[in-house]
Design an enzyme around this catalytic site. Structure first.
Site, short mmCIF file in Angstrom:
data_model
loop_
_atom_site.label_atom_id
_atom_site.label_comp_id
_atom_site.label_asym_id
_atom_site.label_seq_id
_atom_site.Cartn_x
_atom_site.Cartn_y
_atom_site.Cartn_z
N ASP B 327 -8.55 2.83 -13.16
CA ASP B 327 -8.27 1.62 -12.42
C ASP B 327 -9.17 0.54 -12.99
O ASP B 327 -10.15 0.84 -13.67
CB ASP B 327 -8.59 1.93 -10.95
CG ASP B 327 -8.45 0.71 -10.10
OD1 ASP B 327 -7.48 -0.02 -10.30
OD2 ASP B 327 -9.31 0.51 -9.23
N THR B 329 -10.19 -2.78 -11.18
CA THR B 329 -11.07 -3.41 -10.20
C THR B 329 -11.93 -2.36 -9.51
O THR B 329 -11.41 -1.41 -8.94
CB THR B 329 -10.24 -4.15 -9.16
OG1 THR B 329 -9.24 -4.88 -9.84
CG2 THR B 329 -11.09 -5.06 -8.34
N LYS B 463 -2.08 -18.17 1.07
CA LYS B 463 -2.66 -17.93 -0.25
C LYS B 463 -2.20 -16.56 -0.74
O LYS B 463 -1.88 -15.66 0.05
CB LYS B 463 -4.19 -18.03 -0.19
CG LYS B 463 -4.94 -16.82 0.28
CD LYS B 463 -6.40 -17.12 0.16
CE LYS B 463 -7.30 -15.92 0.40
NZ LYS B 463 -7.07 -15.12 1.57
N GLY B 575 -3.48 -3.50 -10.96
CA GLY B 575 -2.52 -4.31 -10.24
C GLY B 575 -2.60 -5.77 -10.64
O GLY B 575 -1.79 -6.58 -10.21
N ASP B 576 -3.57 -6.08 -11.49
CA ASP B 576 -3.77 -7.49 -11.87
C ASP B 576 -2.65 -8.01 -12.73
O ASP B 576 -1.83 -7.27 -13.23
CB ASP B 576 -5.09 -7.61 -12.65
CG ASP B 576 -6.25 -7.69 -11.71
OD1 ASP B 576 -5.99 -7.81 -10.50
OD2 ASP B 576 -7.38 -7.60 -12.18
N ASN B 700 -5.71 2.59 -3.24
CA ASN B 700 -4.50 2.52 -4.06
C ASN B 700 -4.56 3.46 -5.26
O ASN B 700 -3.58 3.63 -5.96
CB ASN B 700 -4.25 1.07 -4.51
CG ASN B 700 -5.40 0.55 -5.33
OD1 ASN B 700 -6.51 1.08 -5.26
ND2 ASN B 700 -5.15 -0.46 -6.12
N ASP B 701 -5.73 4.04 -5.49
CA ASP B 701 -5.84 4.98 -6.61
C ASP B 701 -5.69 6.42 -6.17
O ASP B 701 -5.68 7.33 -6.99
CB ASP B 701 -7.20 4.82 -7.30
CG ASP B 701 -7.43 3.40 -7.75
OD1 ASP B 701 -6.48 2.83 -8.33
OD2 ASP B 701 -8.52 2.87 -7.52
#
Lengths: 342, 981
Positions: B327, B329, B463, B575-576, B700-701
């Site tokens: 991952d 982040t 946002k 995910g970026d 999320n991992d």
């Protein structure tokens, strides 16, 4: 802040040689530099030992004779069917052209005889053999031990003592050795003491402490193949009867392999050169299973009887070590001198 | 693995039932030993678990009204954890809310506000609940922590009414709640996943070896049985006069006899299947895994965290990794966000010394207001009803405030704007009223707040990711902002786009109605909410964008480089957005400047995707060819985004795999959590079946961590979910290098040798017994005494290999770490390849032949070996073979040992000494409880023979001599990388 530091100490692993896998250790490396000299040393030592063993073994003598009587020319041919010929006697003549140094050990040998079969080997009752009288009687099919089958009871349900196949099949040929001196037979004294293991004779096997010994055997029968009961095995020596009879003990120590020798007697003074006659009372049947019966005279050194295997093995491995060290030296040299060594 | 124990149980039962060569104790005792050791180990682990359980289960609970568990009314005081899933009934706070933190559930440290569903109940004393409450409907059990809510008969309940077990009450003195889910039905318990048992490659090959050995065993048993009957067909061997059969034996049926003979041989040879292998392997893994936690190099000083081992079963798999999926982040980066730049209405601003110049109030308001950050004060319970928490900011000094946020980006932004806007210079405080929060969700990738401005109008601030906002924006500096966002992304900053929407009173009424309707819907609430959100979040006015920097972790570049040198392919899954990901990849050394970067991006259709893939494959091929000519290695990197990936995976897996295999670095961006797991599975199931490792820090991992062969959790800021689901957890990404290169290497070599050696020593053990059958008419006579049979594996030869497998270091750890290429030497399970297995097995057979025939020739010459002319018997023969065997097998391991600690010396020489002492003792006593005294004084008699000593020495040397030569030749001729060091 103080609290935080304490916490840190809590989680921080110990910095010890053990936890950090840094225990002091010896890290040997089998490189040519070490192995070649080692091999040379071992090789030389082994060759030395090999020569010594080989020479020792060479100085020993063995005289082995077959007396089964399969061939018609054999002196024991007439006796070779013990079923028909009870108490058959035959004699074997041989000549020694020089002194057989003493002490000479007199063995009998059997071939194709599987004393190491499982069912045969376990067919005995240790409690009987250690002299426990409780096991001499018929007791609700528990004693003697069931492993003794089919030599447990006779037809009248009397317990057999000693029971079992092993005891039942005890070797029963007997030998007398005569030296022919000017046509006169002169008996060579045979020493039957100490032919079995000391511990077998003194500790492991015990006669019941009943005097006279024959009373202990009341109500029992002798093994089917035996001609004499256990307490009469040696009529000449009362201390050599029952379960501590030396011949019996020798027999009870099972051989490892199907061809074997067992120690019969010792001739302390050796055999001077001359003609000898070995008188055999031939009782034991072996022809049925292609067995052979032999007698062997041998003298021994500190390391046992004539045995060339050890000497040869040491010589072979010793020289292999030397050869391999030379090969390694060549390769080592070649590797180091060749330009693309590294 | 319990099948092995079952096998031994069967053998044990066979021994009980039929007449077999060894007593049941012979195999019963080792079985008992193995089961005892295993149960002690498991008992210890259970005890630890029990202790942890007690802490949770033993916590006192204050029950107000006792129902049948469900329906109990429970009081929870401040800082207590909720014992069951509760529906909030009353809170001592006047607004009927309470704050909780779910750190132990999902790791989010922010404070969450939960409220009563029936506002009228808020201030009513608890005794009221003794009265009628209405019927409560509790839907079926779903494990999702945030979906599925019970409902009261007259009012639906939402997630904000449900207090989950395991969460902790904060900032509230006490609450009352009614228990809705208890025990194993609570949401937390439903989320306990039965961790799927991961099995290491070593274990798999071990099992296949076991099957081979089982075949050898069956073959030997069948062969022996057949030969026995072949032999016995001749009358003279069947029943010689000295060994007559009993009537019973003669009359039993031949088939029955055949079967019982077969079983007897099976029992005789059963030790070829090493009974203590499993227990030794288990012990080794269990004890060995402590070294990871103990390692100071894996200890992170700042966070005071050491490496954590959750499964010890996979230690050796760490040495086999071929693919690392990481991952970005929080794994490669610190997950410590710092606000760096922003773009407001097309103008770029940069943060300088914590000051941001500009008066774009709307943008600042948007950033300051549009979030779900909670504030924790030193003095709690100070919330005044109906007031915005921000109104208190001025009353406290800034040090007293701490922000809790579920998203580190939000926290960074709020903190930045807090420091930037000097409280003293702002003349007055604005007071906004929060009307609605449109929470963030990963599908929309944005969140919004609807506020009432001081002047009375309604405004929405939104946002989110630029791709989630720009399509809905209708006004503002669209082009410039987009440019700036791309620019930020190129610098590796995380970007967020901010927008707003003003509502007219009519619009707001409509919005309010829709939202309330959706939130109170009893069915399909999720879908309805989505619909409402989509309705609201449109016609946006673009305000600007923010760029937040996430610092790279220490030594990421070195670690990735080391992994690559070790032959491990590193894939970054994030995910970026694509530009951010690539720039981070470049800065962390995942991509090189010299790399030829291939792209598979924004593929919309199947065909397009396939075409692009083919193009890539062709270009790779071209490079392959040119590489040969130029002698110049070009490395390739591949960038894939989530959408293209799902297309590629749907139809063109093979093509995609081919491209991937030729790339030394792969970067997947815009990945959904499940996609991460899919990529891992794709690689895992490719024909080569490489060993994969996934490393990540966030929830999320988790799917990826669970999918990969080895899952590593980073103890980062995003909570402990990844850590809890991982097999190993480390504090920083850089520790991965040591974990794999050093620990993985150690464990692999240790366990591989352990397995091979175990098979070897059991072949050595049983083959002489098999050979002996040829000399005893296949009568199942054992060569060794049954006590020796029993103790060989559990006493005489067990400890040296265990100690070896705990302490062996073939190469010094520093060397392993500085020369990552050494890792390639053990890749692809090379030490357990069929060739090495064959080597060890054949070696075992050869040694066994030497033991047996060496002793055979010595004894077979029929001469006495003793100076007094007496003869040896069968037990002496067996003991000779056994003695030679114990010493040789121990010394063989000594030859394999490269790292002799005092413990190795102790157990190696100790084992041999123990064998001698034990044998002297065992043979020196008439054992009253033994049936026969076969071994009485046998050992002493053997040792009293000079020939026997000479034979023992020569046989041992003969066995080990080729091994030594082999090692020397190997060292000087075939200089492998390991030996070259």
């Amino acid at each position: 802040m103080q609290k935080k530091e304490n916490q840190e100490v809590e989680n921080r692993p110990d910095n010890t040689a053990f936890t950090q896998q840094r225990l002091p250790a010896w890290q040997p490396i089998l490189s040519a530099g070490i192995v070649i000299p080692l091999f040379v040393l071992v090789g030389l030592a082994f060759i030395g030992i090999g020569v010594a063993l080989f020479v020792t073994s060479r100085n020993l003598h063995v005289l082995e004779m077959d007396y089964t009587g399969v061939e018609k020319t054999s002196p024991c041919f007439s006796c070779s069917d013990p079923i028909k010929q009870k108490n058959c006697k035959c004699s074997l003549s041989f000549e020694l052209d020089k002194l057989f140094e003493g002490p000479v050990f007199f063995y009998y040998g059997l071939t194709n005889y599987f004393q190491n079969q499982r069912a045969y080997g376990v067919s005995k009752d240790y409690n009987q053999l250690s002299g426990d009288l409780d096991y001499f009687t018929f007791f609700f099919s528990i004693v003697p031990d069931s492993t003794c089958k089919p030599y447990r009871y006779d037809v009248n349900n009397k317990p057999i003592v000693p029971c079992g196949s092993l005891a039942n099949s005890m070797f029963n040929d007997t030998f007398n050795l005569y030296q022919m001196k000017n046509g006169v037979k002169e008996e060579v004294p045979l020493d039957g003491k100490g032919i079995s293991w000391w511990t077998d004779y003194n500790i492991k096997y015990r006669n019941p402490s009943v005097n006279p010994l024959r009373n202990a055997f009341n109500g029992t029968v002798k093994p089917l193949y035996w001609s004499k009961p256990a307490y009469e095995l040696d009529p000449t020596d009362t201390a050599n009867n029952g379960f501590i009879n030396q011949d019996f003990l020798v027999w009870m120590r099972r051989s490892a392999l199907p061809n074997f020798r067992k120690l019969y007697r010792r001739i302390t003074d050796g055999l001077p050169a001359g003609n000898y006659s070995l008188e055999i009372s031939y009782n034991y049947p072996v022809i049925a299973f292609d067995g052979k019966k032999k007698v062997a005279f041998s003298n021994v050194s500190w390391m046992g009887g004539k045995n060339e295997f050890l000497g040869i093995a040491y010589l072979v491995i010793g020289s292999l070590c030397l050869v391999m060290s030379v090969v390694m030296l060549i390769i080592y040299h070649w590797r180091n001198s060749s330009p693309d060594a590294n | 693995r319990r099948i092995a124990n079952f096998y031994f149980l069967i053998i044990f039962l066979v021994q009980l039932m039929i007449d077999t060569p060894t007593s049941p104790v012979t195999s019963g005792l080792p079985l008992f030993f193995v089961i005892t050791v295993t149960s002690i180990k498991q008992g210890y682990e259970d005890w630890l678990r029990h202790k942890a359980d007690n802490e949770v289960n033993g916590a006192p609970v204050y029950v107000v009204r006792s129902g049948s568990l469900v329906g109990d009314i429970v009081r929870v005081a401040k800082d207590e954890t909720f014992p069951v899933d509760l529906v909030l009934l009353s809170s001592d706070r006047p607004d009927g809310t309470c704050h909780i933190t779910t750190a132990s559930l999902d790791g989010e440290t922010n404070l969450k506000r939960h409220s009563l569903s029936l506002t009228t109940f808020a201030v009513i004393p608890s005794s009221f609940y003794l009265l009628h409450l209405g019927e409560m409907k509790v839907p079926g059990h779903l494990s999702n922590l945030y979906l599925c809510f019970p409902s009261l008969s007259f009012r639906p309940l939402g997630p904000e009414n449900l207090l989950l077990r395991g969460a902790r009450l904060k900032n509230t003195k006490e609450i009352f709640g009614v228990a809705v889910y208890t025990g194993m039905e609570s949401k937390m318990a439903l989320n306990y996943k039965c961790k799927s048992q991961k099995r290491s490659a070593v274990e798999k090959s071990m099992n296949s070896f076991l099957i081979i050995y089982l075949c050898i065993l069956l073959f030997e048993a069948i062969l022996s049985t057949i030969l026995k009957y072949a032999w016995q067909s001749e009358e003279k061997w069947n029943e010689p006069f000295y060994n007559q059969k009993t009537e019973q034996e003669r009359n039993s049926s031949p088939i029955l006899k055949f079967i019982s003979d077969f079983l007897a041989f099976l029992v005789l040879y059963n030790f070829i299947i090493p009974i203590s292998l499993y227990v030794t392997v288990e012990m080794q893994k269990f004890l060995g895994s402590f070294f990871i936690g103990w390692d100071l190099d894996l200890y992170h000083e700042e966070s005071d965290q050491k490496a954590q081992v959750n499964t010890s079963d996979l230690n050796e798999e760490l040495g086999q990794v071929e693919y690392v999926f990481t991952d970005k982040t929080g794994t490669l980066t610190e997950n410590e966000m710092h606000f760096r730049e922003c773009s407001i209405n097309g103008t770029k601003y940069r943060e300088v010394n914590g000051k941001l110049m500009g008066e774009e109030l709307l943008f600042l308001k948007a950033v300051a207001l549009c979030h779900t950050v909670q504030i924790s004060y030193d003095q709690p319970d100070c919330m005044v009803p109906g007031s915005d928490p921000f109104s208190h900011v001025n009353g406290f000094s800034a040090n007293h405030m701490e922000y809790y946020a579920s998203s580190p980006d939000e926290k960074a932004l709020v903190e930045a704007f807090d420091t930037m806007t000097d409280h003293n210079t702002v003349p007055y405080a604005y007071r906004f009223k929060l009307l609605h929060v449109l929470e963030f969700d990963p599908n929309r990738r944005r969140m919004s707040v609807i506020l009432q401005t001081p002047s009375g109008g309604q405004i929405m601030f939104t946002k989110g990711a630029e791709s989630a906002i720009l399509p809905f924006a209708t006004s503002g500096e669209m082009e410039k902002t987009r440019l700036h966002v791309d620019e930020f992304a190129l610098k590796g900053l995380r970007t967020l786009v901010v927008a707003c929407r003003h509502f007219s009173p009519e619009q707001y009424t409509e919005v309010d109605r829709r939202l309330n309707a959706a939130r109170t819907a009893l069915q399909q609430r999720e879908e309805k909410l989505q619909e409402a959100f989509n309705f609201i979040e449109r016609d946006l006015q673009l305000l600007g964008a923010t760029g937040v920097e996430d610092k790279l972790q220490d030594k990421v570049q070195e670690t990735i480089e080391a992994l690559r040198l070790a032959g491990i392919k590193v894939w970054v899954l994030t995910g970026d957005k694509h530009e951010t990901a690539v720039s981070v990849s470049l800065s962390c050394g995942h991509f090189h400047r010299t790399m030829n970067i291939l792209e598979l991006l924004q593929q919309r259709s199947d065909n397009e995707c396939a075409e692009q893939l083919r193009r890539l494959a062709r270009s790779l091929c071209w490079y392959c060819l040119s590489r040969i000519k130029e002698d110049h290695v070009i490395q390739h990197g591949l960038v894939v985004d989530g959408a293209s990936l799902s297309l590629a995976l749907r139809e063109h897996e093979k093509l995609f795999m081919e491209v991937c295999k030729n790339c030394s670095a792969v970067l997947c961006c815009r990945m959904a959590p499940l996609q991460k797991a899919k990529v891992v599975r794709l690689i895992k199931t490719s024909p080569e079946k490489p060993i994969t490792l996934a490393v990540g820090d966030g929830a999320n991992d988790v799917s990826m961590i669970q999918e990969a062969h080895v899952g590593i959790g980073i103890m980062g800021k995003e909570g402990r979910q990844a850590v809890r689901n991982s097999d190993y957890a480390i504090a920083r990404f850089k520790f991965l290098a040591k974990l794999l290169l050093v620990h993985g290497h150690f464990y692999y070599i240790r366990i591989a040798t352990l397995v091979q050696y175990f098979f070897y020593k059991n072949v050595c053990f049983i083959t002489p017994q098999f050979l002996y059958q040829f000399f005893c008419l296949f009568s199942q006579q054992t060569l060794y005494d049954s006590v020796y049979l029993t103790l060989y594996n559990i006493c005489f030869t067990s400890l040296p290999i265990l100690v070896y497998s705990l302490f062996e270091q073939l190469v010094h750890p520093h060397v392993l770490q500085s020369k990552p290429a050494l890792y390639r030497d053990i890749s692809r399970n090379s030490m357990l390849s069929f060739r090495t297995f064959l080597y060890w097995t054949l070696l075992g057979f050869c040694h066994a032949f030497v033991f047996f025939f060496g002793s055979y020739i010595l004894m077979g010459e029929d001469t006495t070996l003793m100076g007094n002319g007496q003869m040896f018997g069968n037990w002496t023969f067996g003991t000779l073979v056994f003695t030679v065997m114990v010493i040789t097998v121990t010394l063989k391991l000594a030859l394999e040992t490269h790292f002799w600690t005092w413990m190795n010396h102790f157990v190696t020489w100790g084992s041999i000494a123990f064998y001698f002492i034990f044998s002297l003792f065992y043979g020196g006593i008439i054992w009253p409880f033994l049936h026969t005294q076969d071994m009485y004084f046998v050992f002493v008699q053997l040792l009293s023979s000079g020939s026997a000593w000479f034979a023992i020495i020569i046989i041992i040397i003969t066995c080990l001599f080729p091994d030594v030569i082999k090692k020397v030749f190997y060292r000087h001729l075939l200089k492998g990388t390991i030996t070259a060091v």
